[in-house]
Design a protein around this motif. Sequence first.
Motif, PDB file in Angstrom:
ATOM      1  N   MET A 137       1.393  -0.988   0.342  1.00  0.00           N
ATOM      2  CA  MET A 137      -0.110  -0.146  -0.422  1.00  0.00           C
ATOM      3  C   MET A 137       1.049   1.329   0.091  1.00  0.00           C
ATOM      4  N   ASP A 138       1.309   2.002  -1.103  1.00  0.00           N
ATOM      5  CA  ASP A 138       2.251   3.168  -1.154  1.00  0.00           C
ATOM      6  C   ASP A 138       1.451   4.703  -1.189  1.00  0.00           C
ATOM      7  N   ARG A 139       1.446   5.796  -1.144  1.00  0.00           N
ATOM      8  CA  ARG A 139       0.905   6.937  -0.604  1.00  0.00           C
ATOM      9  C   ARG A 139       0.099   6.859  -1.917  1.00  0.00           C
ATOM     10  N   LEU A 140      -0.543   6.598  -2.686  1.00  0.00           N
ATOM     11  CA  LEU A 140      -1.279   6.514  -3.930  1.00  0.00           C
ATOM     12  C   LEU A 140      -2.686   5.444  -3.278  1.00  0.00           C
ATOM     13  N   SER A 141      -1.955   4.446  -3.279  1.00  0.00           N
ATOM     14  CA  SER A 141      -3.634   3.408  -2.792  1.00  0.00           C
ATOM     15  C   SER A 141      -3.740   3.392  -1.382  1.00  0.00           C
ATOM     16  N   LEU A 142      -2.767   4.762  -0.136  1.00  0.00           N
ATOM     17  CA  LEU A 142      -3.516   4.754   0.408  1.00  0.00           C
ATOM     18  C   LEU A 142      -4.901   5.573   1.319  1.00  0.00           C
ATOM     19  N   ARG A 143      -4.363   6.770  -0.208  1.00  0.00           N
ATOM     20  CA  ARG A 143      -4.837   7.798   0.001  1.00  0.00           C
ATOM     21  C   ARG A 143      -5.961   7.461  -0.975  1.00  0.00           C
ATOM     22  N   THR A 144      -6.708   6.815  -1.721  1.00  0.00           N
ATOM     23  CA  THR A 144      -7.533   5.685  -2.306  1.00  0.00           C
ATOM     24  C   THR A 144      -8.530   5.201  -1.233  1.00  0.00           C
ATOM     25  N   ASN A 145      -7.574   4.558  -0.456  1.00  0.00           N
ATOM     26  CA  ASN A 145      -8.213   3.321   0.205  1.00  0.00           C
ATOM     27  C   ASN A 145      -8.630   4.207   1.330  1.00  0.00           C
ATOM     28  N   LEU A 146      -8.295   5.529   1.901  1.00  0.00           N
ATOM     29  CA  LEU A 146      -8.334   6.421   3.145  1.00  0.00           C
ATOM     30  C   LEU A 146     -10.101   7.350   2.112  1.00  0.00           C
ATOM     31  N   GLU A 147     -10.216   7.356   1.970  1.00  0.00           N
ATOM     32  CA  GLU A 147     -10.498   8.180   0.571  1.00  0.00           C
ATOM     33  C   GLU A 147     -11.758   7.475   0.553  1.00  0.00           C
ATOM     34  N   ASN A 148     -12.190   6.840   0.610  1.00  0.00           N
ATOM     35  CA  ASN A 148     -13.144   5.437   0.280  1.00  0.00           C
ATOM     36  C   ASN A 148     -13.545   4.260   1.667  1.00  0.00           C
ATOM     37  N   GLY A 207       4.766   1.574  14.477  1.00  0.00           N
ATOM     38  CA  GLY A 207       5.935   2.693  14.808  1.00  0.00           C
ATOM     39  C   GLY A 207       5.984   3.650  13.534  1.00  0.00           C
ATOM     40  N   HIS A 208       7.257   4.349  13.689  1.00  0.00           N
ATOM     41  CA  HIS A 208       7.217   5.936  12.389  1.00  0.00           C
ATOM     42  C   HIS A 208       7.383   4.363  11.204  1.00  0.00           C
ATOM     43  N   ALA A 209       7.259   5.408  10.107  1.00  0.00           N
ATOM     44  CA  ALA A 209       7.120   5.030   8.688  1.00  0.00           C
ATOM     45  C   ALA A 209       8.597   4.846   8.096  1.00  0.00           C
ATOM     46  N   ASP A 210       9.413   5.961   8.718  1.00  0.00           N
ATOM     47  CA  ASP A 210      10.662   6.658   8.662  1.00  0.00           C
ATOM     48  C   ASP A 210      10.869   6.934   7.160  1.00  0.00           C
ATOM     49  N   GLY A 211       9.844   7.262   6.513  1.00  0.00           N
ATOM     50  CA  GLY A 211      10.002   6.880   4.682  1.00  0.00           C
ATOM     51  C   GLY A 211       9.530   5.556   4.008  1.00  0.00           C
ATOM     52  N   ASN A 212       8.894   5.057   4.350  1.00  0.00           N
ATOM     53  CA  ASN A 212       8.017   4.121   3.789  1.00  0.00           C
ATOM     54  C   ASN A 212       6.146   4.703   3.510  1.00  0.00           C
ATOM     55  N   GLU A 213       6.680   4.456   2.336  1.00  0.00           N
ATOM     56  CA  GLU A 213       4.868   4.884   2.509  1.00  0.00           C
ATOM     57  C   GLU A 213       4.445   3.698   2.441  1.00  0.00           C
ATOM     58  N   ASN A 214       4.483   1.986   2.453  1.00  0.00           N
ATOM     59  CA  ASN A 214       3.917   1.012   2.784  1.00  0.00           C
ATOM     60  C   ASN A 214       3.496   1.163   3.943  1.00  0.00           C
ATOM     61  N   LEU A 215       2.832   1.614   4.969  1.00  0.00           N
ATOM     62  CA  LEU A 215       2.001   1.417   5.907  1.00  0.00           C
ATOM     63  C   LEU A 215       2.023  -0.057   6.634  1.00  0.00           C
ATOM     64  N   LEU A 216       1.587  -0.743   5.392  1.00  0.00           N
ATOM     65  CA  LEU A 216       0.698  -1.957   6.562  1.00  0.00           C
ATOM     66  C   LEU A 216       2.362  -2.946   6.449  1.00  0.00           C
ATOM     67  N   GLU A 217       3.205  -2.361   5.329  1.00  0.00           N
ATOM     68  CA  GLU A 217       4.637  -3.270   5.315  1.00  0.00           C
ATOM     69  C   GLU A 217       5.507  -2.470   6.790  1.00  0.00           C
ATOM     70  N   VAL A 218       5.206  -0.981   6.946  1.00  0.00           N
ATOM     71  CA  VAL A 218       5.433  -0.574   8.576  1.00  0.00           C
ATOM     72  C   VAL A 218       5.295  -1.998  10.092  1.00  0.00           C
ATOM     73  N   ALA A 219       4.018  -1.394   9.829  1.00  0.00           N
ATOM     74  CA  ALA A 219       3.420  -2.242  10.474  1.00  0.00           C
ATOM     75  C   ALA A 219       3.737  -3.421  11.014  1.00  0.00           C
ATOM     76  N   LEU A 220       3.406  -4.853  10.003  1.00  0.00           N
ATOM     77  CA  LEU A 220       4.361  -6.158  10.251  1.00  0.00           C
ATOM     78  C   LEU A 220       6.059  -5.261  10.816  1.00  0.00           C
ATOM     79  N   LEU A 221       6.526  -5.177  10.289  1.00  0.00           N
ATOM     80  CA  LEU A 221       7.867  -4.723  10.725  1.00  0.00           C
ATOM     81  C   LEU A 221       8.423  -4.314  12.186  1.00  0.00           C
ATOM     82  N   GLU A 222       7.609  -3.831  12.883  1.00  0.00           N
ATOM     83  CA  GLU A 222       7.503  -3.131  13.782  1.00  0.00           C
ATOM     84  C   GLU A 222       7.231  -4.043  15.051  1.00  0.00           C
ATOM     85  N   ALA A 223       6.231  -5.090  14.355  1.00  0.00           N
ATOM     86  CA  ALA A 223       5.069  -5.816  15.684  1.00  0.00           C
ATOM     87  C   ALA A 223       6.452  -6.641  15.112  1.00  0.00           C
TER      88      ALA A 223
END
Length: 183
Positions: free
Chosen positions: A1-12, A76-92
């Motif tokens: 989920m990059d920035r554009l898909s995040l935006r779309t997911n948030l809009e929906n 935790g922090h994204a630290d530049g990673n726009e894929n927040l699902l990946e961020v969540a999994l890595l932090e977990a």
Amino acid sequence: MDRLSLRTNLENYRTPFEEEASFIPDFTALTYDKNAFVRERLAGHFTGSAWIVNKRRTHALMTLHRKLNRWLQLGGHADGNENLLEVALLEAQEESGLTSLRIVDAGIFDIDRHVIPQKGEIPEHFHYDVRFLIEAEMNEPLVISEESKDLAWIPFDAVDDLVGFNPSILRMLEKTSKSEILL
């Protein structure tokens, strides 16, 4: 989920929770900021979290956060990673040592904007936290990271007493308790 898909997911994204629904426009607007995924954006930035539950939906894995001294979900922090699902999994994984983490749904599970208090040179700021529903095996050993004072599987019926009044945690708990996703 990059920035554009995040935006779309948030809009929906739709939620019956008024406070959470009120966050959607600010989250969507933040996706247009080129620095939205770095902690150096001192007005606020995206973070990714995992609401980790067991398969039977009776327990949530929570951490006693070292800096905030509160029981919270892992993330935790994204630290530049726009894929927040990946961020969540890595932090977990980093914060728990778990290897049995499994994405229940790649879509957004919950969003929350909360204030992080000033710490040293870092001023008070907002975390725009995007949360995902993750499953893990309760019998796997836990490894407490240096970001935590403790880490534990908390029975759903004890979460309320543990977190006190934390509407975002209670909201995720309610969403999970009502969930019919039993994979």
